[in-house]
Design a protein around this motif. Structure first.
Motif, PDB file in Angstrom:
ATOM      1  N   SER A 133       0.843  -1.180  -0.026  1.00  0.00           N
ATOM      2  CA  SER A 133       0.169  -0.008  -0.101  1.00  0.00           C
ATOM      3  C   SER A 133       0.966   1.130   0.253  1.00  0.00           C
ATOM      4  CB  SER A 133      -0.986   0.012   1.263  1.00  0.00           C
ATOM      5  OG  SER A 133      -0.253  -0.004   2.474  1.00  0.00           O
ATOM      6  N   ARG A 134       2.218   1.127   0.411  1.00  0.00           N
ATOM      7  CA  ARG A 134       2.816   2.290   0.497  1.00  0.00           C
ATOM      8  C   ARG A 134       4.092   2.502  -0.765  1.00  0.00           C
ATOM      9  NH1 ARG A 134       5.171   0.820   6.591  1.00  0.00           N
ATOM     10  NH2 ARG A 134       3.243   0.927   7.669  1.00  0.00           N
ATOM     11  N   ASN A 135       3.487   1.354  -1.905  1.00  0.00           N
ATOM     12  CA  ASN A 135       4.163   1.493  -3.236  1.00  0.00           C
ATOM     13  C   ASN A 135       3.360   2.741  -3.882  1.00  0.00           C
ATOM     14  OD1 ASN A 135       5.778  -0.291  -2.033  1.00  0.00           O
ATOM     15  ND2 ASN A 135       4.606  -1.849  -3.509  1.00  0.00           N
TER      16      ASN A 135
ATOM     17  N   ALA B 237       3.280   9.117   1.749  1.00  0.00           N
ATOM     18  CA  ALA B 237       1.878   9.288   2.083  1.00  0.00           C
ATOM     19  C   ALA B 237       1.245   8.602   3.386  1.00  0.00           C
ATOM     20  CB  ALA B 237       0.977   8.655   1.087  1.00  0.00           C
ATOM     21  N   HIS B 238       1.873   7.789   3.920  1.00  0.00           N
ATOM     22  CA  HIS B 238       1.648   7.079   4.988  1.00  0.00           C
ATOM     23  C   HIS B 238       2.198   7.590   6.524  1.00  0.00           C
ATOM     24  CE1 HIS B 238      -0.045   4.491   1.869  1.00  0.00           C
ATOM     25  NE2 HIS B 238      -1.014   4.203   2.729  1.00  0.00           N
ATOM     26  N   SER B 239       3.701   7.924   6.275  1.00  0.00           N
ATOM     27  CA  SER B 239       4.253   8.267   7.272  1.00  0.00           C
ATOM     28  C   SER B 239       4.717   9.624   7.183  1.00  0.00           C
ATOM     29  CB  SER B 239       5.311   7.160   7.830  1.00  0.00           C
ATOM     30  OG  SER B 239       6.239   7.243   6.659  1.00  0.00           O
TER      31      SER B 239
ATOM     32  N   GLN C  64       0.645  14.987   4.975  1.00  0.00           N
ATOM     33  CA  GLN C  64      -0.127  15.940   5.692  1.00  0.00           C
ATOM     34  C   GLN C  64      -1.553  15.910   5.288  1.00  0.00           C
ATOM     35  OE1 GLN C  64       1.694  19.572   6.132  1.00  0.00           O
ATOM     36  NE2 GLN C  64       0.132  20.549   7.207  1.00  0.00           N
ATOM     37  N   GLN C  65      -1.980  16.102   4.224  1.00  0.00           N
ATOM     38  CA  GLN C  65      -3.494  16.353   3.835  1.00  0.00           C
ATOM     39  C   GLN C  65      -4.030  14.926   4.082  1.00  0.00           C
ATOM     40  OE1 GLN C  65      -1.942  16.586  -0.368  1.00  0.00           O
ATOM     41  NE2 GLN C  65      -3.760  15.015  -0.792  1.00  0.00           N
ATOM     42  N   HIS C  66      -3.584  13.768   4.063  1.00  0.00           N
ATOM     43  CA  HIS C  66      -4.247  12.587   4.267  1.00  0.00           C
ATOM     44  C   HIS C  66      -4.455  12.385   5.931  1.00  0.00           C
ATOM     45  CE1 HIS C  66      -4.665  10.939   0.318  1.00  0.00           C
ATOM     46  NE2 HIS C  66      -3.202  10.940   0.382  1.00  0.00           N
TER      47      HIS C  66
ATOM     48  N   LEU D 249      -3.611   5.772  -0.998  1.00  0.00           N
ATOM     49  CA  LEU D 249      -3.077   7.297  -0.391  1.00  0.00           C
ATOM     50  C   LEU D 249      -1.962   7.589  -1.424  1.00  0.00           C
ATOM     51  CD1 LEU D 249      -2.864   6.917   3.445  1.00  0.00           C
ATOM     52  CD2 LEU D 249      -4.945   7.448   1.991  1.00  0.00           C
ATOM     53  N   MET D 250      -1.073   6.857  -1.874  1.00  0.00           N
ATOM     54  CA  MET D 250      -0.006   7.032  -2.776  1.00  0.00           C
ATOM     55  C   MET D 250      -0.561   7.508  -4.227  1.00  0.00           C
ATOM     56  SD  MET D 250       2.940   6.821  -1.164  1.00  0.00           S
ATOM     57  CE  MET D 250       4.230   6.296  -2.219  1.00  0.00           C
TER      58      MET D 250
END
Length: 348
Positions: free
Chosen positions: A189-191, A281-283, A302-304, A327-328
Motif C-alpha cells: 500500500s506504500r508503493n 503518504a502514510h508516514s 499531511q493532507q491525508h 493514499l499514494m
C-alpha cells in the motif's frame, strides 16, 4: 549529566532491524567509536542486516536469527555467556528485542524516552533517555550517544564496500548518469502506482539518464519490477533480487539520484550521499524521510492524516500514520518530475 565521564570498557548495541533503522544506527555507533576509540563494541543484529554491518571496523557482530524464536535467543545468550557490558544501548523498542535483552548482562540498560518508547520496553531497561522533541528516527537514535557522553551533531557513515561489489556496480552503471528506482516499500500500500513508476522512468530516459530498478529477492518486489519494466517504453536495467546488500549499496553509491518510497534502499542511498527523492503518504517524512534530502521529498502525508484525524499535523502524536490502500495515488507524475529536475540541477 552524561552517564559516563570516561570511556566505558565494553558496550553492547541491540538493534536487530530493519535496514533503514540499521543505517541510522550505524551513524550513531560510528560516532561513539570516533569519540571513544578504545571502547569495545558488540552489536546484536538480524541475519539480513548482518550482511551490511558484519565487516564494520572494530565491531563484534552477533547474529540473531528471529526465525528460530527462543532457540535463536538462547544461541545469542550462549555467545555472550560470561560477558558483562558496562552499558546496553537497547535501540529497538520491540517486545522481541526486549525479551532478548533479558539474557544480556549489563550494568546499565538504556532505553528510549518515555515519549518515544513502546511495547513495554520501559520495563526491560533501568535507564531511560530524557523526553525529546527530536522528530527524525535518526535523531532519536542519536539521543543514545548524547546520553552516554558522546557528542553528535550530524550523521556520517563509513560502510566498507568490497572491490567485488564496487566492480559489480560499475558494470551496471557503465559510467552513465543513472536514476535508481527502488519501487517497493515494506507494504504494497506504500508503493507508488506501477504506471507512474514507468512514466517517471521514461521521463528520466528522455533526460539522458539510464534507469535501474533495484529491490530485494521477495517475490512481490520482483513482480512489481517486472510490471514496471513491461510498461516502460525505454529500456531499463532490472537487478531486483540479484544483488547482495553490499552490491546494492555500491549501485546506490554510483547512482546520480534515487527515487523511492519509505524503504531500506532510500536510507542506504543516504549513507552513500546520493540524493534521494522520497515518496510519502502514510508516514511523516520529517520522521522517516531520507535524512539529507527533506527538500526532495514528495509528500501527501499531511493532507491525508489531517483529513483522517481532524486536527493539524503539528498536534498529532509522534509516529501517527495515515491509513489507507490508495493514499499514494495522490502523488502525481508532475510532482516527481519537478523534484527530479531540481535534484539534477543541484548536481550540475
Amino acid at each position: 549529566m552524561s552517564l559516563f565521564t570516561s570511556p566505558p570498557s565494553h558496550l553492547c548495541v541491540l538493534r536487530l532491524s530493519a535496514i533503514g533503522d540499521v543505517c541510522h544506527t550505524i551513524s550513531v555507533v560510528q560516532a561513539i567509536q570516533n569519540h571513544w576509540p578504545q571502547t569495545k563494541i558488540t552489536w546484536i543484529t538480524g541475519k539480513i542486516e548482518a550482511q551490511l554491518i558484519g565487516d564494520l571496523p572494530n565491531i563484534n557482530v552477533i547474529v540473531f536469527d528471529k526465525s528460530q524464536g527462543l532457540k535463536g535467543m538462547k544461541a545469542v545468550w550462549k555467545q555472550l555467556k560470561g560477558t558483562k557490558f558496562d552499558v546496553l544501548l537497547h535501540m529497538q523498542a520491540a517486545l522481541r528485542s526486549s525479551v532478548l535483552s533479558l539474557g544480556i548482562q549489563a550494568k546499565y540498560k538504556v532505553g528510549f524516552s518515555k515519549n518515544r518508547t513502546r511495547e513495554g520496553q520501559w520495563w526491560f531497561t533501568n535507564r531511560h533517555l530524557p523526553n525529546t522533541t527530536a522528530m527524525h528516527v535518526l535523531d532519536n537514535m542519536a539521543e543514545f550517544a548524547k546520553y552516554i557522553g558522546v557528542p553528535f551533531s550530524h550523521p556520517t557513515w563509513n560502510i566498507p564496500l568490497p572491490n567485488e561489489s564496487v566492480d559489480y556496480a560499475k558494470g551496471i552503471t557503465q559510467g552513465r548518469k543513472c536514476v535508481v528506482i527502488s519501487a517497493a516499500a515494506s507494504k504494497d500500500s506504500r508503493n507508488w502506482l506501477v504506471e507512474r513508476y514507468a512514466a517517471i522512468a521514461d521521463y528520466a530516459s528522455s533526460l539522458g539518464l539510464h534507469v535501474i530498478l533495484c529491490g530485494s529477492p521477495a517475490e512481490r518486489e520482483k513482480q512489481l519490477a517486472h510490471k514496471i519494466e513491461s510498461l516502460c517504453e525505454q529500456p531499463v536495467t532490472n537487478v531486483v533480487g540479484e544483488t547482495s546488500l553490499k552490491q546494492l549499496t555500491a549501485v546506490l553509491r554510483e547512482a546520480t539520484v534515487v527515487i523511492s518510497p519509505d524503504s531500506g534502499p532510500a536510507h542506504l542511498a543516504t549513507t552513500q550521499m546520493t540524493p534521494v527523492i522520497g515518496l510519502y503518504a502514510h508516514s511523516d517524512p520529517r520522521r522517516t524521510g531520507p535524512y539529507n534530502d527533506f527538500d526532495n521529498v514528495v509528500s501527501v502525508y499531511q493532507q491525508h492524516v489531517e483529513e483522517q484525524k481532524g486536527q493539524s499535523v503539528e498536534s498529532l502524536t509522534w509516529g501517527t500514520r495515515a491509513k489507507g490502500d490508495n493514499l499514494m495515488a495522490a502523488i502525481t507524475i508532475e510532482q516527481v518530475q519537478e523534484k527530479l529536475d531540481k535534484a539534477l540541477k543541484n548536481l550540475s
